[in-house]
Scaffold this motif. Structure first.
Motif, PDB file in Angstrom:
ATOM      1  N   TYR A 278     -31.669 -22.674 -11.592  1.00  8.68           N
ATOM      2  CA  TYR A 278     -30.303 -22.557 -11.077  1.00  8.68           C
ATOM      3  C   TYR A 278     -29.592 -23.897 -10.919  1.00  8.68           C
ATOM      4  CZ  TYR A 278     -31.167 -23.840  -6.121  1.00  8.68           C
ATOM      5  OH  TYR A 278     -31.467 -24.509  -4.962  1.00  8.68           O
ATOM      6  N   THR A 279     -30.292 -25.013 -11.105  1.00 11.16           N
ATOM      7  CA  THR A 279     -29.620 -26.306 -11.043  1.00 11.16           C
ATOM      8  C   THR A 279     -29.401 -26.941 -12.419  1.00 11.16           C
ATOM      9  OG1 THR A 279     -31.721 -27.489 -10.754  1.00 11.16           O
ATOM     10  CG2 THR A 279     -30.546 -26.826  -8.753  1.00 11.16           C
ATOM     11  N   ILE A 280     -30.224 -26.578 -13.401  1.00 13.22           N
ATOM     12  CA  ILE A 280     -30.121 -27.180 -14.730  1.00 13.22           C
ATOM     13  C   ILE A 280     -29.661 -26.167 -15.772  1.00 13.22           C
ATOM     14  CG2 ILE A 280     -31.380 -28.368 -16.570  1.00 13.22           C
ATOM     15  CD1 ILE A 280     -33.261 -29.481 -14.457  1.00 13.22           C
ATOM     16  N   LEU A 281     -30.292 -24.989 -15.774  1.00  9.65           N
ATOM     17  CA  LEU A 281     -29.995 -24.004 -16.817  1.00  9.65           C
ATOM     18  C   LEU A 281     -28.720 -23.215 -16.541  1.00  9.65           C
ATOM     19  CD1 LEU A 281     -31.181 -23.021 -19.470  1.00  9.65           C
ATOM     20  CD2 LEU A 281     -32.434 -21.263 -18.204  1.00  9.65           C
ATOM     21  N   THR A 282     -28.477 -22.848 -15.281  1.00  4.18           N
ATOM     22  CA  THR A 282     -27.308 -22.031 -14.957  1.00  4.18           C
ATOM     23  C   THR A 282     -25.980 -22.708 -15.308  1.00  4.18           C
ATOM     24  OG1 THR A 282     -28.536 -20.932 -13.187  1.00  4.18           O
ATOM     25  CG2 THR A 282     -26.156 -20.737 -13.122  1.00  4.18           C
ATOM     26  N   PRO A 283     -25.814 -24.026 -15.076  1.00  2.29           N
ATOM     27  CA  PRO A 283     -24.547 -24.658 -15.482  1.00  2.29           C
ATOM     28  C   PRO A 283     -24.263 -24.555 -16.977  1.00  2.29           C
ATOM     29  CG  PRO A 283     -25.694 -26.054 -13.932  1.00  2.29           C
ATOM     30  CD  PRO A 283     -26.637 -24.942 -14.270  1.00  2.29           C
ATOM     31  N   LEU A 284     -25.312 -24.382 -17.793  1.00  2.00           N
ATOM     32  CA  LEU A 284     -25.101 -24.156 -19.222  1.00  2.00           C
ATOM     33  C   LEU A 284     -24.809 -22.694 -19.507  1.00  2.00           C
ATOM     34  CD1 LEU A 284     -25.213 -24.947 -22.235  1.00  2.00           C
ATOM     35  CD2 LEU A 284     -27.696 -24.625 -22.134  1.00  2.00           C
ATOM     36  N   LEU A 285     -25.507 -21.794 -18.818  1.00  2.00           N
ATOM     37  CA  LEU A 285     -25.339 -20.364 -19.076  1.00  2.00           C
ATOM     38  C   LEU A 285     -23.978 -19.845 -18.627  1.00  2.00           C
ATOM     39  CD1 LEU A 285     -28.870 -19.007 -18.057  1.00  2.00           C
ATOM     40  CD2 LEU A 285     -27.988 -19.425 -20.360  1.00  2.00           C
ATOM     41  N   ASN A 286     -23.455 -20.388 -17.517  1.00  4.29           N
ATOM     42  CA  ASN A 286     -22.179 -19.885 -16.989  1.00  4.29           C
ATOM     43  C   ASN A 286     -21.051 -19.906 -18.019  1.00  4.29           C
ATOM     44  OD1 ASN A 286     -23.388 -19.341 -14.566  1.00  4.29           O
ATOM     45  ND2 ASN A 286     -22.383 -20.972 -13.422  1.00  4.29           N
ATOM     46  N   PRO A 287     -20.737 -21.067 -18.623  1.00  3.36           N
ATOM     47  CA  PRO A 287     -19.636 -21.063 -19.601  1.00  3.36           C
ATOM     48  C   PRO A 287     -19.965 -20.253 -20.847  1.00  3.36           C
ATOM     49  CG  PRO A 287     -20.750 -23.190 -19.598  1.00  3.36           C
ATOM     50  CD  PRO A 287     -21.282 -22.428 -18.433  1.00  3.36           C
ATOM     51  N   LEU A 288     -21.247 -20.224 -21.253  1.00  3.63           N
ATOM     52  CA  LEU A 288     -21.617 -19.437 -22.427  1.00  3.63           C
ATOM     53  C   LEU A 288     -21.425 -17.947 -22.166  1.00  3.63           C
ATOM     54  CD1 LEU A 288     -24.846 -21.264 -23.688  1.00  3.63           C
ATOM     55  CD2 LEU A 288     -22.496 -21.492 -24.507  1.00  3.63           C
ATOM     56  N   ILE A 289     -21.837 -17.486 -20.986  1.00  5.76           N
ATOM     57  CA  ILE A 289     -21.683 -16.068 -20.647  1.00  5.76           C
ATOM     58  C   ILE A 289     -20.212 -15.685 -20.605  1.00  5.76           C
ATOM     59  CG2 ILE A 289     -21.965 -14.372 -18.800  1.00  5.76           C
ATOM     60  CD1 ILE A 289     -24.629 -15.745 -18.127  1.00  5.76           C
ATOM     61  N   TYR A 290     -19.401 -16.521 -19.952  1.00  4.02           N
ATOM     62  CA  TYR A 290     -17.979 -16.197 -19.817  1.00  4.02           C
ATOM     63  C   TYR A 290     -17.227 -16.322 -21.139  1.00  4.02           C
ATOM     64  CZ  TYR A 290     -17.834 -15.694 -14.743  1.00  4.02           C
ATOM     65  OH  TYR A 290     -17.993 -15.240 -13.467  1.00  4.02           O
ATOM     66  N   SER A 291     -17.679 -17.217 -22.024  1.00  3.45           N
ATOM     67  CA  SER A 291     -16.961 -17.408 -23.282  1.00  3.45           C
ATOM     68  C   SER A 291     -17.397 -16.408 -24.349  1.00  3.45           C
ATOM     69  CB  SER A 291     -17.159 -18.838 -23.793  1.00  3.45           C
ATOM     70  OG  SER A 291     -18.538 -19.094 -24.033  1.00  3.45           O
ATOM     71  N   LEU A 292     -18.702 -16.209 -24.495  1.00  3.54           N
ATOM     72  CA  LEU A 292     -19.206 -15.332 -25.551  1.00  3.54           C
ATOM     73  C   LEU A 292     -18.904 -13.864 -25.270  1.00  3.54           C
ATOM     74  CD1 LEU A 292     -22.668 -17.001 -26.285  1.00  3.54           C
ATOM     75  CD2 LEU A 292     -20.560 -17.216 -27.596  1.00  3.54           C
ATOM     76  N   ARG A 293     -18.813 -13.504 -24.000  1.00  6.73           N
ATOM     77  CA  ARG A 293     -18.562 -12.111 -23.627  1.00  6.73           C
ATOM     78  C   ARG A 293     -17.098 -11.864 -23.251  1.00  6.73           C
ATOM     79  NH1 ARG A 293     -22.833  -8.974 -22.463  1.00  6.73           N
ATOM     80  NH2 ARG A 293     -21.592  -7.782 -20.969  1.00  6.73           N
ATOM     81  N   ASN A 294     -16.220 -12.794 -23.555  1.00  3.92           N
ATOM     82  CA  ASN A 294     -14.833 -12.683 -23.128  1.00  3.92           C
ATOM     83  C   ASN A 294     -13.908 -12.915 -24.320  1.00  3.92           C
ATOM     84  OD1 ASN A 294     -12.205 -13.347 -21.932  1.00  3.92           O
ATOM     85  ND2 ASN A 294     -13.323 -13.297 -20.003  1.00  3.92           N
ATOM     86  N   THR A 295     -13.160 -11.899 -24.693  1.00  2.39           N
ATOM     87  CA  THR A 295     -12.281 -12.013 -25.857  1.00  2.39           C
ATOM     88  C   THR A 295     -11.110 -12.956 -25.593  1.00  2.39           C
ATOM     89  OG1 THR A 295     -11.102 -10.022 -25.106  1.00  2.39           O
ATOM     90  CG2 THR A 295     -12.879  -9.713 -26.714  1.00  2.39           C
ATOM     91  N   ASP A 296     -10.688 -13.076 -24.330  1.00  9.08           N
ATOM     92  CA  ASP A 296      -9.581 -13.991 -24.014  1.00  9.08           C
ATOM     93  C   ASP A 296      -9.967 -15.435 -24.294  1.00  9.08           C
ATOM     94  OD1 ASP A 296      -8.013 -11.887 -23.202  1.00  9.08           O
ATOM     95  OD2 ASP A 296      -8.590 -12.061 -21.090  1.00  9.08           O
ATOM     96  N   VAL A 297     -11.197 -15.811 -23.893  1.00  6.60           N
ATOM     97  CA  VAL A 297     -11.647 -17.189 -24.094  1.00  6.60           C
ATOM     98  C   VAL A 297     -11.883 -17.472 -25.574  1.00  6.60           C
ATOM     99  CG1 VAL A 297     -13.455 -18.869 -23.555  1.00  6.60           C
ATOM    100  CG2 VAL A 297     -12.652 -17.300 -21.787  1.00  6.60           C
ATOM    101  N   THR A 298     -12.522 -16.540 -26.263  1.00  9.64           N
ATOM    102  CA  THR A 298     -12.752 -16.742 -27.702  1.00  9.64           C
ATOM    103  C   THR A 298     -11.426 -16.780 -28.456  1.00  9.64           C
ATOM    104  OG1 THR A 298     -13.074 -14.347 -27.955  1.00  9.64           O
ATOM    105  CG2 THR A 298     -15.050 -15.704 -27.697  1.00  9.64           C
ATOM    106  N   GLY A 299     -10.459 -15.956 -28.018  1.00 15.13           N
ATOM    107  CA  GLY A 299      -9.135 -15.992 -28.640  1.00 15.13           C
ATOM    108  C   GLY A 299      -8.446 -17.320 -28.416  1.00 15.13           C
TER     109      GLY A 299
END
Length: 316
Positions: A278-299
Motif C-alpha cells: 500500500y505504500t509502493i504498489l498502490t500509488p502505481l495501481l491507482n492511476p492505472l485503475i482509474y485510467s484503464l477502466r474509465n472512458t473519460d480518461v482514455t478519451g
C-alpha cells in the motif's frame, strides 16, 4: 542522563527490502521501475485532468488530488531506500526518521480520508443526480479536500511527538524499509500505554470512520441500483463505482492489516509485504485503475495525443 540522550539522538539502521544478495538487484530494478512509473502515471493523470475541459468535474478534481498525494507519500519512502542500496548505506538519522514518519503519516492519513469522502461523491452522483451540482459544488469539493488534509495533518501532529519521544533503548535496528508506526513501537522499551491509546484512537479516525463512510455510501448505492429498472442504468452505475471500489479495497485492506490487527498476527516479513503493497504498489495501481477502466480518461488521453500530432504536422 547521557545514556538517555544517546538513545534519542543516535541513528537507526533499516534492514530494508534488499536483504538477499542474489535477488536484491532484481528487486531493486522492480521497485525503481514501479517508482518512476507511479510518478509518471500520476503526473499524466493530473495533467489530463487539468488540461481537458471534459474532466473538470468534482470527481476528477478529487482524483487529481489523490494522484498528488500518491506522488508525495511514495516520494517520502522509495528514493531513500533506492539511494541506500546504491551507496551501500542503511542508516537513517533520528531527525530524518522523524521527518519521514511525520510526512508519511500526514500523506497516508490524507489519502484515507479522501478515499472515504470520494465515496460520498459517488453516492450523490447515483442516488441524487439532479442535486449533484449543488451537493458537490466547488465549495464542497474544497471542503472535502481541506478535511482530508486536516485529518492527515492531525494524525501526524498527534502521533509523531509521542512515537519519537519513546526511549528506543533495546535496539536501533528497524526491521523494515522505512520508519513505520508499528515497527517503531516494537523498537521502544518504555511505557507505551499512552502511545497505544492514541494510536488506537487515530486508527479509528483514520481507518474506521472513512471506511464506515464508504460502506454507508455504497450500501445506499446498491439499494438505489437495485431499484433501477433499466439494465443500462445499472451497468453505468456499477461502471462509475467499480474503479473506486477496487482502489479502496486494495488500500484499506493492506492498511487494516498493518494498523488494526493484533500484534500476534504480525511477522516482519508480512509487515514488509503489506507495507510495500500500500505504500509502493498502490500509488502505481491507482492511476492505472482509474485510467484503464474509465472512458473519460482514455478519451482525454486520445484527444491530447491527437492535438499533439496536429501541432507536429503543422510545424512540419
Amino acid at each position: 542522563m547521557d545514556g538517555d540522550n544517546k538513545t534519542f539522538s543516535s541513528d537507526f539502521t533499516l534492514t530494508g527490502l534488499f536483504t538477499q544478495s542474489a535477488a536484491s538487484g532484481f528487486l531493486f530494478s522492480i521497485i525503481c521501475a514501479i517508482f518512476f512509473m507511479a510518478m509518471i502515471a500520476n503526473g499524466v493523470m493530473i495533467f489530463l485532468i487539468h488540461i481537458d475541459p471534459h474532466l473538470h468535474t468534482p470527481m476528477y478534481f478529487l482524483l487529481s488530488h489523490l494522484s498528488f498525494i500518491d506522488m508525495m507519500y511514495i516520494s517520502t519512502i522509495v528514493p531513500k531506500m533506492l539511494v541506500d542500496y546504491l551507496v551501500g548505506k542503511r542508516t537513517i538519522s533520528f531527525i530524518a526518521c522523524t521527518a519521514q514518519y511525520f510526512l508519511y503519516m500526514g500523506f497516508v492519513g490524507a489519502e484515507f480520508f479522501l478515499l472515504g469522502l470520494m465515496a460520498y461523491d459517488r453516492y450523490v452522483a447515483i442516488c441524487n443526480p439532479l442535486r449533484y451540482p449543488v451537493l458537490m459544488s466547488h465549495r464542497v469539493c474544497w471542503m472535502i479536500l481541506a478535511s482530508s488534509w486536516f485529518g492527515g495533518g492531525l494524525d501526524s501532529f498527534l502521533l509523531t511527538p509521542i512515537t519519537m519521544s519513546l526511549p528506543f533503548c533495546s535496539s536501533h535496528n528497524i526491521n523494515h524499509f522505512f520508519c513505520e508506526a508499528p515497527t517503531m513501537l516494537r523498537l521502544a522499551c518504555g511505557d507505551k500505554a499512552a502511545y497505544e491509546m492514541v494510536m488506537y484512537i487515530c486508527c479509528v479516525m483514520m481507518l474506521l470512520i472513512p471506511f464506515s463512510v464508504v460502506i454507508a455510501s455504497y450500501a445506499w448505492i446498491l439499494i438505489t441500483v437495485h431499484q433501477m429498472k433499466s439494465a443500462e442504468g445499472k451497468k453505468k452505475a456499477f461502471a462509475t463505482c467499480s474503479s473506486h471500489i477496487m482502489v479502496v479495497t486494495l488500500f484499506y485492506g493492506a492498511a487494516l492489516y498493518t494498523y488494526m490487527l493484533p500484534r500476534s498476527y504480525h511477522t516482519p516479513i508480512k509487515d514488509k509485504v503489506f507495507s510495500a503493497f500500500y505504500t509502493i504498489l498502490t500509488p502505481l495501481l491507482n492511476p492505472l485503475i482509474y485510467s484503464l477502466r474509465n472512458t473519460d480518461v482514455t478519451g482525454a488521453f486520445k484527444r491530447v495525443l491527437a492535438r499533439c500530432q496536429g501541432v507536429s504536422c503543422v510545424s512540419r
